[in-house]
Design a protein around this motif. Structure first.
Motif, short mmCIF file in Angstrom:
data_model
loop_
_atom_site.label_atom_id
_atom_site.label_comp_id
_atom_site.label_asym_id
_atom_site.label_seq_id
_atom_site.Cartn_x
_atom_site.Cartn_y
_atom_site.Cartn_z
N LYS A 66 0.82 -1.20 0.00
CA LYS A 66 0.00 0.00 0.00
C LYS A 66 0.86 1.26 0.00
O LYS A 66 2.04 1.22 0.34
CB LYS A 66 -0.93 0.00 1.22
CG LYS A 66 -1.91 -1.16 1.25
CD LYS A 66 -2.73 -1.13 2.52
CE LYS A 66 -3.68 -2.33 2.59
NZ LYS A 66 -4.46 -2.34 3.86
N ALA A 67 0.25 2.37 -0.36
CA ALA A 67 0.94 3.66 -0.32
C ALA A 67 1.40 3.95 1.11
O ALA A 67 0.66 3.72 2.07
CB ALA A 67 0.02 4.77 -0.81
N ASN A 68 2.64 4.44 1.21
CA ASN A 68 3.26 4.78 2.49
C ASN A 68 3.54 3.58 3.39
O ASN A 68 3.87 3.74 4.57
CB ASN A 68 2.41 5.81 3.26
CG ASN A 68 2.28 7.12 2.50
OD1 ASN A 68 3.27 7.63 1.97
ND2 ASN A 68 1.07 7.65 2.42
N GLU A 69 3.44 2.38 2.84
CA GLU A 69 3.74 1.18 3.61
C GLU A 69 5.23 0.85 3.49
O GLU A 69 5.88 1.14 2.48
CB GLU A 69 2.90 0.01 3.08
CG GLU A 69 3.01 -1.26 3.91
CD GLU A 69 2.09 -2.37 3.39
OE1 GLU A 69 2.15 -3.47 3.93
OE2 GLU A 69 1.32 -2.10 2.45
N LEU A 70 5.77 0.20 4.53
CA LEU A 70 7.17 -0.22 4.50
C LEU A 70 7.38 -1.27 3.41
O LEU A 70 6.64 -2.25 3.33
CB LEU A 70 7.59 -0.80 5.84
CG LEU A 70 8.06 0.18 6.92
CD1 LEU A 70 8.34 -0.57 8.22
CD2 LEU A 70 9.31 0.92 6.47
N VAL A 71 8.38 -1.04 2.58
CA VAL A 71 8.75 -2.01 1.57
C VAL A 71 9.73 -3.01 2.17
O VAL A 71 9.65 -4.21 1.94
CB VAL A 71 9.37 -1.32 0.34
CG1 VAL A 71 9.87 -2.34 -0.68
CG2 VAL A 71 8.37 -0.38 -0.30
N ILE A 72 10.66 -2.46 2.94
CA ILE A 72 11.69 -3.31 3.56
C ILE A 72 12.20 -2.62 4.81
O ILE A 72 12.26 -1.38 4.88
CB ILE A 72 12.83 -3.58 2.54
CG1 ILE A 72 13.64 -4.81 2.94
CG2 ILE A 72 13.72 -2.37 2.37
CD1 ILE A 72 14.53 -5.33 1.81
N SER A 255 7.39 2.93 0.52
CA SER A 255 6.89 3.28 -0.81
C SER A 255 5.90 4.44 -0.71
O SER A 255 5.05 4.46 0.17
CB SER A 255 6.20 2.07 -1.44
OG SER A 255 5.60 2.42 -2.66
N VAL A 256 6.00 5.39 -1.64
CA VAL A 256 5.07 6.52 -1.65
C VAL A 256 3.74 6.12 -2.29
O VAL A 256 2.67 6.45 -1.79
CB VAL A 256 5.68 7.73 -2.38
CG1 VAL A 256 4.64 8.83 -2.57
CG2 VAL A 256 6.88 8.27 -1.61
N HIS A 257 3.83 5.38 -3.39
CA HIS A 257 2.60 5.04 -4.14
C HIS A 257 2.22 3.56 -4.05
O HIS A 257 1.15 3.18 -4.53
CB HIS A 257 2.76 5.43 -5.60
CG HIS A 257 3.01 6.89 -5.80
ND1 HIS A 257 2.07 7.84 -5.48
CD2 HIS A 257 4.10 7.56 -6.27
CE1 HIS A 257 2.57 9.04 -5.75
NE2 HIS A 257 3.79 8.90 -6.22
N ALA A 265 9.08 -4.57 -7.33
CA ALA A 265 9.17 -3.38 -6.47
C ALA A 265 10.43 -2.61 -6.84
O ALA A 265 11.50 -3.20 -6.99
CB ALA A 265 9.20 -3.79 -5.00
N PHE A 266 10.29 -1.31 -7.01
CA PHE A 266 11.41 -0.46 -7.40
C PHE A 266 11.70 0.59 -6.33
O PHE A 266 10.86 0.91 -5.50
CB PHE A 266 11.10 0.28 -8.71
CG PHE A 266 11.12 -0.59 -9.93
CD1 PHE A 266 12.31 -0.90 -10.56
CD2 PHE A 266 9.93 -1.09 -10.46
CE1 PHE A 266 12.33 -1.67 -11.71
CE2 PHE A 266 9.94 -1.87 -11.61
CZ PHE A 266 11.14 -2.17 -12.23
#
Length: 450
Positions: A66-72, A255-257, A265-266
């Motif tokens: 989700k937006a603003n969720e931790l990616v790592i 992640s922002v978006h 994931a980028f």
């Protein structure tokens, strides 16, 4: 320089990652890496290693992010820093060496030592997933260097010289590490080994400020190698928040978006053009909105007439005012700096008093503006022809190349193709502008030569 690395892989033409060919989680090196990191307190269920058709290996989302969720979120003990090195078996050698080695050399030395010790090394699971070589220009042979645009070629040559100087200046310290190795240390710390370690640090580290150590030189220590996290690939249009969280003691990327399930994931290293991406990371991003084609002084002079009695003074004036740098063609055509430089060069002798006003954005007459557009078109077409010539050479060289050499040719080819596409777009913009310029007649432009 201190962003996560990228293994000479290119973003898709569409700018969107295609489906993964296959997951890599069950391949031995990646399975060992995940197991080793779990022992250090890290696990990732939402991101798994995968091989993508357009970028090579990367990380795939196994569930929507989700937006603003931790990616790592990578624990501090999973990060390889100079603090880790100073606490290791190599630390005592670094601490007693005078003058102190740099943070960069400390990290490079540890990577080389760990690679030498193989399976018995603590960081072996990470070392084994690092690239065996890189497509950064420091790996290029002279004939491949010659295929680069002039400005990036000059920077690449300087980078090669700096790396060679770093190796020879550090050689006495490397020799002091002999007790750690069973074979002669000069067989371990070769120029090729230092180049590999240097590229590993410079292409794959994240920015993380550290307290100054008394055992290291006074150079700023901002390096942190981040296993698993550095599998994330770069895309210019992606927005993330990244940094070390002092409260949680984790390096976090948010992640922002967001990211859709089963997509790659980028992250984004910053608004870097393709020349900088190639020079520092060894890859080119397709459709990079930050990219530009640079016009060097030699190319600029091709469109100027030596009969202009004030040409030398004009060029000197532009240089003194820092207007002979960063003259570019971009996604929107010629840059403001390039057109401003051309406007000053277009002025007639009687317009000397206008020079400073031109640099501040003052308008010129319609005939002078037409002259500038015409010269910009000449420059654009010259650079486009040069790119086509180089692409033909690359095509010939690729015929007999394989392995690392082929990868290097492919990344230079990608840079040249991206630049040619940008120049073709600029050429069309200039032609359209000239057609809408009223009145504009080629013969009148021709008569404006000095």
């Amino acid at each position: 320089m201190t962003s996560p690395g990228y293994d000479a892989r290119m973003v898709a033409e569409s700018g969107v990652a295609k489906s993964a060919n296959m997951t890599l989680s069950h391949e031995v090196p990646f399975a060992d890496l995940r197991r080793w990191l779990k022992q250090k307190g890290f696990s990732s269920k939402c991101l798994i290693p995968a091989s993508f058709t357009d970028t090579g290996r990367g990380l795939m989302a196994t569930q929507p992010i989700k937006a603003n969720e931790l990616v790592i979120s990578l624990p501090e003990r999973c990060l390889l820093t100079t603090s880790s090195v100073l606490k290791s078996y190599i630390g005592e050698y670094i601490k007693r060496w005078k003058p102190p080695v740099s943070p960069l050399i400390a990290l490079c030395s540890f990577l080389i030592a760990e690679r030498y010790h193989g399976d018995t090394a603590e960081w072996s699971p990470y070392i084994k997933v690092l690239p065996k070589s890189y497509t950064c220009p420091v790996y290029f042979s002279n004939d491949i260097m010659d295929l680069l645009p002039l400005d990036v070629r000059i920077k690449a040559a300087s980078q090669k010289e700096q790396l060679e100087e770093l190796y020879f200046s550090s050689l006495p310290f490397f020799l002091s590490l002999q007790p750690i190795f069973a074979e002669p240390v000069d067989k371990v710390f070769t120029q090729d080994a230092v180049r590999w370690a240097w590229c590993s640090v410079n292409t794959r580290t994240v920015y993380m400020e550290h307290a100054q150590s008394n055992f290291l030189s006074q150079e700023k220590d901002v390096f942190a190698l981040a296993p698993y996290l550095d599998l994330l690939n770069h895309r210019p249009d992606v927005q993330v928040h990244a940094g070390f969280n002092e409260l949680s003691r984790h390096y976090e990327i948010r992640s922002v978006h967001g990211c859709k399930k089963f997509q790659q994931a980028f992250i984004c290293y910053g608004p870097h053009d393709n020349q900088r991406l190639l020079l520092e990371y060894g890859f080119v991003a397709s459709g990079n909105q930050h990219s530009a084609v640079y016009v060097d002084l030699g190319t600029l002079k091709l469109c100027l007439s030596e009969t202009d009695s004030q040409l030398h003074q004009k060029l000197l004036f532009l240089k003194d005012n820092d207007f002979l740098r960063n003259l570019t063609f971009g996604v929107d055509g010629p840059s403001w700096r390039l057109m401003t430089a051309l406007r000053l060069l277009s002025l007639e002798p009687k317009q000397y008093s206008c020079w400073k006003h031109i640099l501040l954005g003052a308008a010129v007459s319609q005939d002078r503006e037409d002259w500038c557009l015409h010269k910009a078109l000449m420059l654009c077409q010259h650079l486009c022809d040069d790119n086509s010539t180089v692409l033909s050479k690359i095509s010939q060289l690729k015929g007999g190349a394989d392995g690392a050499r082929l990868e290097q040719l492919c990344v230079v080819e990608s840079l040249r193709r991206e630049e040619r596409a940008m120049l073709e777009r600029s050429e069309q913009i200039l032609k359209n502008t000239l057609l809408s310029s009223s009145p504009w007649q080629p013969n009148r432009i021709k008569n404006m030569e000095y």
